[in-house]
Design a protein around this motif. Structure first.
Motif, PDB file in Angstrom:
ATOM      1  N   ALA A  77      -0.968 -40.964 110.861  1.00  0.00           N
ATOM      2  CA  ALA A  77      -0.112 -41.069 111.853  1.00  0.00           C
ATOM      3  C   ALA A  77       1.161 -39.742 110.980  1.00  0.00           C
ATOM      4  N   ARG A  78       0.721 -38.929 110.370  1.00  0.00           N
ATOM      5  CA  ARG A  78       1.547 -37.668 109.540  1.00  0.00           C
ATOM      6  C   ARG A  78       0.125 -36.965 109.139  1.00  0.00           C
ATOM      7  N   PRO A  79      -0.553 -36.246 109.830  1.00  0.00           N
ATOM      8  CA  PRO A  79      -1.467 -35.597 109.316  1.00  0.00           C
ATOM      9  C   PRO A  79      -1.299 -34.093 108.370  1.00  0.00           C
ATOM     10  N   LEU A  80      -0.258 -33.598 107.825  1.00  0.00           N
ATOM     11  CA  LEU A  80       0.352 -33.106 107.048  1.00  0.00           C
ATOM     12  C   LEU A  80       0.226 -33.253 105.971  1.00  0.00           C
ATOM     13  N   VAL A  81      -0.555 -32.992 104.716  1.00  0.00           N
ATOM     14  CA  VAL A  81      -0.333 -33.243 103.463  1.00  0.00           C
ATOM     15  C   VAL A  81      -0.359 -32.495 102.378  1.00  0.00           C
ATOM     16  N   ARG A  82      -0.730 -33.000 101.429  1.00  0.00           N
ATOM     17  CA  ARG A  82      -0.113 -32.109 100.056  1.00  0.00           C
ATOM     18  C   ARG A  82      -1.149 -31.987  98.975  1.00  0.00           C
ATOM     19  N   VAL A  83      -2.207 -31.453  98.812  1.00  0.00           N
ATOM     20  CA  VAL A  83      -3.916 -30.840  98.149  1.00  0.00           C
ATOM     21  C   VAL A  83      -3.516 -29.976  96.865  1.00  0.00           C
ATOM     22  N   GLU A  84      -4.283 -31.575  95.743  1.00  0.00           N
ATOM     23  CA  GLU A  84      -3.608 -30.542  94.236  1.00  0.00           C
ATOM     24  C   GLU A  84      -5.218 -30.747  94.205  1.00  0.00           C
ATOM     25  N   ALA A  85      -5.892 -29.598  93.717  1.00  0.00           N
ATOM     26  CA  ALA A  85      -7.797 -29.087  93.668  1.00  0.00           C
ATOM     27  C   ALA A  85      -6.948 -28.402  92.318  1.00  0.00           C
ATOM     28  N   GLY A  86      -7.517 -28.591  90.862  1.00  0.00           N
ATOM     29  CA  GLY A  86      -7.916 -28.505  89.649  1.00  0.00           C
ATOM     30  C   GLY A  86      -5.793 -27.336  89.621  1.00  0.00           C
ATOM     31  N   THR A  87      -6.371 -26.189  89.500  1.00  0.00           N
ATOM     32  CA  THR A  87      -4.462 -25.894  89.197  1.00  0.00           C
ATOM     33  C   THR A  87      -4.109 -25.421  90.926  1.00  0.00           C
ATOM     34  N   GLU A  88      -4.316 -25.161  91.770  1.00  0.00           N
ATOM     35  CA  GLU A  88      -3.926 -25.693  92.876  1.00  0.00           C
ATOM     36  C   GLU A  88      -3.169 -25.703  93.223  1.00  0.00           C
ATOM     37  N   ASP A  89      -2.363 -25.850  94.266  1.00  0.00           N
ATOM     38  CA  ASP A  89      -1.680 -27.002  95.015  1.00  0.00           C
ATOM     39  C   ASP A  89      -1.209 -26.396  96.119  1.00  0.00           C
ATOM     40  N   TYR A  90      -1.390 -27.057  97.279  1.00  0.00           N
ATOM     41  CA  TYR A  90      -1.487 -26.593  98.965  1.00  0.00           C
ATOM     42  C   TYR A  90      -1.600 -27.153 100.095  1.00  0.00           C
ATOM     43  N   GLU A  91      -0.572 -27.108 100.976  1.00  0.00           N
ATOM     44  CA  GLU A  91      -0.559 -28.191 101.861  1.00  0.00           C
ATOM     45  C   GLU A  91      -1.413 -27.723 103.343  1.00  0.00           C
ATOM     46  N   ALA A  92      -2.199 -28.807 103.615  1.00  0.00           N
ATOM     47  CA  ALA A  92      -3.078 -28.869 104.322  1.00  0.00           C
ATOM     48  C   ALA A  92      -2.769 -29.993 106.006  1.00  0.00           C
ATOM     49  N   VAL A  93      -3.788 -29.366 107.093  1.00  0.00           N
ATOM     50  CA  VAL A  93      -3.710 -30.591 107.999  1.00  0.00           C
ATOM     51  C   VAL A  93      -5.093 -30.895 107.734  1.00  0.00           C
TER      52      VAL A  93
END
Length: 276
Positions: A77-93
């Motif tokens: 429904a809302r494909p824009l997500v936030r991803v935390e990977a290790g020390t990274e924090d980024y936006e993704a589809v």
């Protein structure tokens, strides 16, 4: 404290490292927006790198349940997500793989993590494999509200350009998941941006500069016109017609780019003069 919340806190406190049953596994924290509630939800998920180490994928296994996990319904429904990977924090589809591509990726996932094969054998549903495609917007070192506007506008320009480069197929061809998810993510951000401007930024600036009230009304009218275009784009997506989606995107894209240029020409000097 729930098990998931304990894992989330341990993940954030230790740069993505956790112990217990997940010790040694590669995890991400995936934050989705509730399909019905509109609230953010964060889930710790195992992730797999794609073939050749390219791409980050999460798998909607739900331990072999016959129902997709809630986070999967949210990202449809809302494909824009936030991803935390290790020390990274980024936006993704978030883009679920389809057809032969899904089969290829799932076979790769099972080679990397055989437990997913056991989960698939437990259920008749096709377990989704979802790529987390990082978004990229135009950077800006400028601070304050002016810098925020520049960054959001840069994101919108970049995304509409990338979406228009995605294949749409023949006029009556189904809309692929790649195009669908990126369209919805784009509209998700555009809605939030225009709502914030109409409800907060524009009334505040009109109070500071009453002579610009007419300009802000015109921008509001343009927002409503683009909201109507987004509804038509949504209808084309629901009808699953690739050609119609492409036509609606092209019209919306042209209107949006002209709108952003006009808004920046008038708005940014005012914000900078105010030190906002």
């Amino acid at each position: 404290m729930s098990f998931n919340q304990a894992v989330i806190e341990e993940f954030r406190a230790n740069a993505g490292k956790v112990g217990g049953p997940f010790e040694g596994a590669e995890l991400v924290l995936l934050t989705t927006t509730g399909a019905r509630s509109g609230r953010e939800h964060t889930a710790p998920l195992g992730c797999v790198r794609g073939p050749g180490g390219q791409g980050v994928y999460v798998v909607g296994s739900a331990a072999g349940s016959d129902r997709h996990p809630d986070w999967y319904h949210n990202l449809l429904a809302r494909p824009l997500v936030r991803v935390e990977a290790g020390t990274e924090d980024y936006e993704a589809v978030a883009v679920p793989a389809e057809g032969a591509r899904r089969e290829e990726l799932f076979a790769h996932v099972v080679r990397e993590e055989p437990g997913y094969g056991e989960y698939q054998r437990k259920t008749r549903r096709v377990i989704p494999v979802v790529e987390l495609q990082r978004t990229h917007g135009a950077g800006s070192e400028e601070g304050g509200v002016a810098g925020m506007v520049v960054r959001v506008h840069g994101w919108l320009r970049t995304q509409i350009g990338e979406i228009l480069r995605l294949p749409a197929g023949e006029a009556a061809a189904p809309v692929g998941m790649q195009l669908r998810q990126h369209c919805l993510a784009f509209c998700q951000t555009l809605d939030a941006h225009h709502t914030g401007e109409d409800a907060g930024l524009f009334p505040w600036l009109a109070g500071q500069h009453p002579q610009l009230a007419g300009f802000f009304r015109r921008l509001g009218d343009e927002h409503r016109e683009m909201a109507r275009m987004q509804q038509e784009l949504g209808e084309a997506l629901r009808r699953d017609q690739g050609g119609a989606v492409r036509r609606e995107l092209e019209v919306l894209g042209r209107r949006l780019l002209a709108h952003l240029d006009r808004e920046e020409a008038e708005l940014l000097p005012v914000l900078r003069a105010l030190g906002a």
